[in-house]
Design a protein around this motif. Structure first.
Motif, short mmCIF file in Angstrom:
data_model
loop_
_atom_site.label_atom_id
_atom_site.label_comp_id
_atom_site.label_asym_id
_atom_site.label_seq_id
_atom_site.Cartn_x
_atom_site.Cartn_y
_atom_site.Cartn_z
N UNK A 143 -25.83 44.97 11.37
CA UNK A 143 -24.37 45.22 11.55
C UNK A 143 -23.73 43.72 10.53
N UNK A 144 -22.00 45.02 10.32
CA UNK A 144 -21.44 44.65 9.35
C UNK A 144 -19.99 44.44 9.70
N UNK A 145 -19.04 43.24 10.34
CA UNK A 145 -18.27 43.46 10.89
C UNK A 145 -16.83 42.72 9.68
N UNK A 146 -15.65 44.04 9.61
CA UNK A 146 -15.44 42.97 8.41
C UNK A 146 -13.65 42.59 8.60
N UNK A 147 -13.09 43.42 9.66
CA UNK A 147 -11.88 42.68 9.54
C UNK A 147 -11.34 43.90 11.05
N UNK A 187 -18.43 40.79 23.64
CA UNK A 187 -19.26 41.39 24.42
C UNK A 187 -20.45 41.92 23.90
N UNK A 188 -20.05 42.88 23.33
CA UNK A 188 -20.97 43.37 22.46
C UNK A 188 -22.02 41.93 21.64
N UNK A 189 -21.44 41.37 21.50
CA UNK A 189 -22.34 40.15 19.91
C UNK A 189 -23.47 39.85 21.24
N UNK A 190 -23.30 39.48 22.43
CA UNK A 190 -23.84 38.74 23.25
C UNK A 190 -25.68 39.57 23.45
N UNK A 191 -25.23 40.63 23.64
CA UNK A 191 -26.16 41.52 23.79
C UNK A 191 -26.55 42.80 22.43
N UNK A 192 -26.46 41.68 21.72
CA UNK A 192 -26.88 42.63 20.34
C UNK A 192 -28.08 42.23 20.44
N UNK A 193 -29.18 43.23 19.96
CA UNK A 193 -30.77 43.01 19.67
C UNK A 193 -31.13 41.81 18.63
N UNK A 194 -32.31 40.82 18.78
CA UNK A 194 -32.43 40.04 18.47
C UNK A 194 -32.67 40.12 17.54
N UNK A 195 -33.31 41.22 16.62
CA UNK A 195 -33.25 41.09 15.48
C UNK A 195 -32.66 41.83 14.12
N UNK A 196 -31.35 41.92 15.16
CA UNK A 196 -29.93 42.98 14.23
C UNK A 196 -29.67 41.51 13.22
N UNK A 197 -29.50 42.01 12.38
CA UNK A 197 -29.12 40.95 11.18
C UNK A 197 -27.48 40.87 11.41
N UNK A 198 -26.18 40.13 12.01
CA UNK A 198 -25.59 40.15 11.90
C UNK A 198 -24.27 39.71 10.30
N UNK A 199 -23.10 40.47 9.53
CA UNK A 199 -22.52 39.49 8.44
C UNK A 199 -21.09 40.31 8.81
N UNK A 200 -20.79 38.90 8.63
CA UNK A 200 -19.15 38.54 9.06
C UNK A 200 -18.38 38.76 8.09
N UNK A 201 -17.46 39.14 8.16
CA UNK A 201 -16.22 38.59 7.36
C UNK A 201 -15.77 37.24 7.38
N UNK A 202 -15.67 36.00 7.42
CA UNK A 202 -15.52 35.19 7.79
C UNK A 202 -13.85 34.43 7.11
N UNK A 203 -13.16 35.46 6.05
CA UNK A 203 -11.47 34.98 6.22
C UNK A 203 -11.03 35.77 7.24
N UNK A 204 -12.05 35.98 8.19
CA UNK A 204 -11.13 36.83 9.46
C UNK A 204 -11.55 36.18 11.33
N UNK A 205 -10.44 35.50 11.63
CA UNK A 205 -10.92 34.33 12.51
C UNK A 205 -11.22 35.06 13.78
N UNK A 206 -10.92 35.81 14.24
CA UNK A 206 -10.90 35.87 15.03
C UNK A 206 -12.76 36.84 15.42
N UNK A 207 -13.07 37.48 13.35
CA UNK A 207 -14.52 37.69 13.32
C UNK A 207 -15.22 36.66 13.21
N UNK A 208 -14.82 35.29 12.67
CA UNK A 208 -15.44 34.17 12.21
C UNK A 208 -16.23 34.05 13.25
N UNK A 209 -15.02 33.51 14.60
CA UNK A 209 -16.08 33.39 15.54
C UNK A 209 -16.40 34.14 16.57
N UNK A 210 -16.70 34.79 16.64
CA UNK A 210 -17.53 36.31 16.57
C UNK A 210 -18.49 35.63 16.33
#
Lengths: 246, 456
Positions: free
Chosen positions: B126-130, B151-174
């Protein structure tokens, strides 16, 4: 050259619906008529002096920002009430109309006190009132329609000291029942209409500016007409948009 | 029953393009989901190597395009919703077109639809960009989407890899909520950092303690190298890091991506800083999937823009650049991009107020059009809310007599072509449906292809 002194309250927190457009309209319409203006941003922790301004603007914000400024606004409330009693022209939009009232009761039942320059109160509703809106207005002997977009969950009810800004032609208005929108009391206007409000509604903009100039020079003012053909066309489009079925 | 439902969906898929509008990008999915509500889960399971889901306010379509090109070039056959139909009906339709050799799904997903789609699709990545301020009438406040994503991230399947844009403060915190998240961002934005927050910026406050954030560099809207001086929350360590950015006008951008596997030089034909982010996201994803880095770089350099996204169309010896602008952050990124162009600017802005555009058009007042106005030679406005745009530019300080208001798309094009000299570059910033209307007219004049034939 007469300078109209505009206070923009909490521009960094309350600016969600293109609110700076309203400020541009106010300053440009003065400038086109040969008046000057100053805009002072007054934020959290800044002092508000009632004698410093002829016009006071407050826009809409996200819930968390509205809660953030509410505490600061309570401290400014006596000075703001004194400005309203002194005839300063006020335009408080979206979240602004709720904060101008006596109180706001949120979904959990807790109560937030407003400034009390408009006799009204707002209670969180269950459905969001959202969409294009058109109202017919009659203020100070002037009649005009006002168009905009509304998006609020608060249900606002007027008390006996304030009058509605207009009757709803299309859309919701203050609440799901009364078919009226906004509030006017002294020279304070509160409304849910944004879009932003003033570019498409030059009649309303000029009413507010007339009041501000009259406060500034203490005599009656009659503003010259401007070429508003873009506004007239945009206004028309918005009226027909509001008239369409949702 | 499922097979019957699938057959009906496929039949609608076959018929829809013949029925023209929409290119059949959603109708088959609607039909299938109506007959078989679990169809999307079932179709998702049929992908041998699973799916990558990509969500954002801006950049979904372009990133999806980058990543599917990379994977296809590397021999991983992908099915993708390249037409941009990104609600559940649209991703279901995309999966219906899956052929036997397709192994993986690369799907862009609408921000509001994402939590439900993640639950049913169980993506491998799952890629979260901005997240930017967008369509308040539909999405509500930015904060409400962020809350649903949290809330969605807390319930994510353990084998889903999460890629996040660290430059977006809200997403980075997620992303920090979940151990093992992969972060990408700009390590060095020299030359392209701005001095202060743009007017339209949201969330420049710390997601943890609400204090104002400070920035080492500030790129687009509230994105950048952020830090909270109050509670010490800081942008996470970058796994994939861009530096040495060179934006070469409207033609190219060059930059370096550093990761634990080394240093990779990237050259892309997509202009602008926002496309650096899009390429970076695709690079990071492909690298994590295990694609060879030289192959990734080569695929990125060959990927061209999706329809309406910095798309170039030639007509009557003029170059029209279509830069989709559907919210303040996107429009501001486009303005940055067209300021990279050194010649005269012929600007055209189009605004509709249909559901896909957002009914509430107040956002145009949050765009910093003023930055470009002194470079503008001709200005056209059009679309259903053309006069709202005319007012925007009038109060923005543009000379009234030079604002051309067009009452239809054909008239707009005629006026654009007659008021600009040969070899001009014309920049059109349309809202979503205004972009489709414009392209329809360009297709009618044989200047480009229909959007559902895009990338085929």
């Amino acid at each position: 050259m007469t300078e109209v002194r505009i206070c923009h309250l909490y521009p960094n927190h309350m600016n969600i619906y293109g609110d700076r457009g309203n400020i541009s309209v106010l300053t440009k319409r003065l400038q086109w008529r040969g008046y000057s203006s100053s805009v002072t941003n007054v934020g959290i922790g800044d002092k508000f002096s009632p004698d410093d301004f002829d016009l006071c603007y407050l826009g809409g914000g996200q819930d968390k920002d509205q809660n953030l400024i509410a505490f600061d606004l309570a401290e400014k409330a006596p000075a703001i009430r004194s400005a309203a009693d002194d005839g300063v022209s006020f335009l408080w939009v979206c979240g602004g109309i709720q904060l101008a009232g006596k109180r706001y009761v949120d979904a959990s039942g807790s109560e937030l006190l407003g400034v009390g320059i408009l006799d009204l109160e707002t209670i969180a509703g269950t459905e969001r009132l959202i969409g294009d809106i058109a109202i017919r207005s009659s203020v100070d002997g002037r009649e005009f329609t006002v168009v905009g977009y509304e998006n609020h969950i608060g249900q606002t009810y007027l008390g006996s000291d304030s009058r509605p800004l207009g009757e709803v032609l299309h859309g919701y208005g203050n609440n799901s029942f009364d078919q009226v929108e906004g509030a006017v009391q002294q020279r304070v206007i509160g409304t849910y209409l944004h879009g932003p409000l003033l570019p498409k509604n030059p009649d309303l903009a000029d009413l507010i500016l007339t009041w501000a100039l009259e406060h500034r020079i203490s005599e009656s003012v009659s503003l010259e007409k401007l070429d508003d053909n873009f506004a007239v066309n945009a206004h028309k489009r918005a009226v027909s948009r509001a008239g369409l079925k949702r | 029953m499922y097979f019957v439902a699938r057959l009906v969906g496929k039949t609608v898929a076959f018929l829809s393009p013949l029925l023209r509008r929409g290119g059949g990008t959603s109708a088959p999915g609607v039909a299938l989901l109506g007959l078989h509500p679990k169809a999307f889960s079932k179709l998702s399971e049929s992908l041998e190597k699973g799916s990558v889901l990509i969500s954002a306010t801006n950049g979904k379509t372009t990133t999806t395009r980058f990543l599917s090109e990379i994977l296809n070039d590397a021999g991983v056959a992908c099915v993708s919703n390249t037409s941009g139909a990104n609600l559940k009906s649209g991703v279901t339709t995309a999966l219906l077109t899956k052929e036997r050799h397709h192994e993986m799904g690369v799907l862009e997903v609408d921000e509001a639809a994402l939590p439900e789609i993640v639950k049913e699709n169980r993506p491998r990545m799952l890629i979260l960009m901005n997240l930017f301020r967008d369509q308040l009438d539909r999405f509500g406040e930015l904060e409400s989407i962020a809350k649903r994503w949290r809330e969605m991230i807390l319930e994510l399947e353990p084998d889903t890899q999460l890629l996040v844009n660290a430059d977006d403060p809200i997403l980075a915190t997620i992303g920090l909520q979940r151990p093992g998240s992969i972060f990408f961002g700009l390590g060095d934005a020299s030359g392209y950092s701005r001095e202060e927050l743009q007017h339209a910026s949201d969330s420049a406050n710390c997601p943890q303690c609400s204090a104002p954030l400070s920035y080492g560099h500030l790129t687009l809207s509230h994105m950048g190298d952020w830090k909270c001086e109050n509670c010490d929350l800081t942008r996470p360590q970058l796994d994939f890091e861009v530096s040495e950015i060179q934006l070469d006008g409207l033609t190219r951008s060059e930059f370096v991506i550093q990761s634990k596997s080394g240093r990779h030089e990237i050259s892309s034909s997509m202009p602008g800083l926002h496309n650096v982010y899009n390429a970076l996201a695709a690079f990071s994803a492909a690298s994590e999937i295990g694609i060879d880095h030289d192959g990734i770089a080569s695929s990125i350099s060959q990927t061209v823009a999706a329809f309406g996204r910095t798309e170039k169309v030639e007509i009557n010896d003029r170059e029209i650049h279509i830069l989709l602008a559907k919210n303040p952050a996107g429009a501001n990124a486009n303005i940055d991009t067209l300021l990279l162009h050194s010649g005269p600017i012929h600007l055209c802005v189009l605004l509709n107020d249909r559901i896909a555009d957002g009914r509430d058009v107040s956002w145009i007042w949050d765009v910093d059009y003023e930055r470009v106005l002194n470079r503008v030679e001709t200005l056209h406005v059009g679309g259903e809310r053309s006069f709202d745009l005319a007012l925007r530019f009038l109060y923005g300080g543009f000379e009234k007599d030079k604002i051309e208001v067009a009452d239809s798309v054909p008239n707009l094009l005629d006026s654009l072509l007659s008021s600009t000299p040969k070899h001009s570059k014309i920049f059109i910033l349309p809202s979503y449906t205004a972009m489709l209307d414009l392209r329809d007219e360009l297709v009618r004049r044989n200047a480009t292809h229909a959007f559902w034939k895009d990338g085929k």
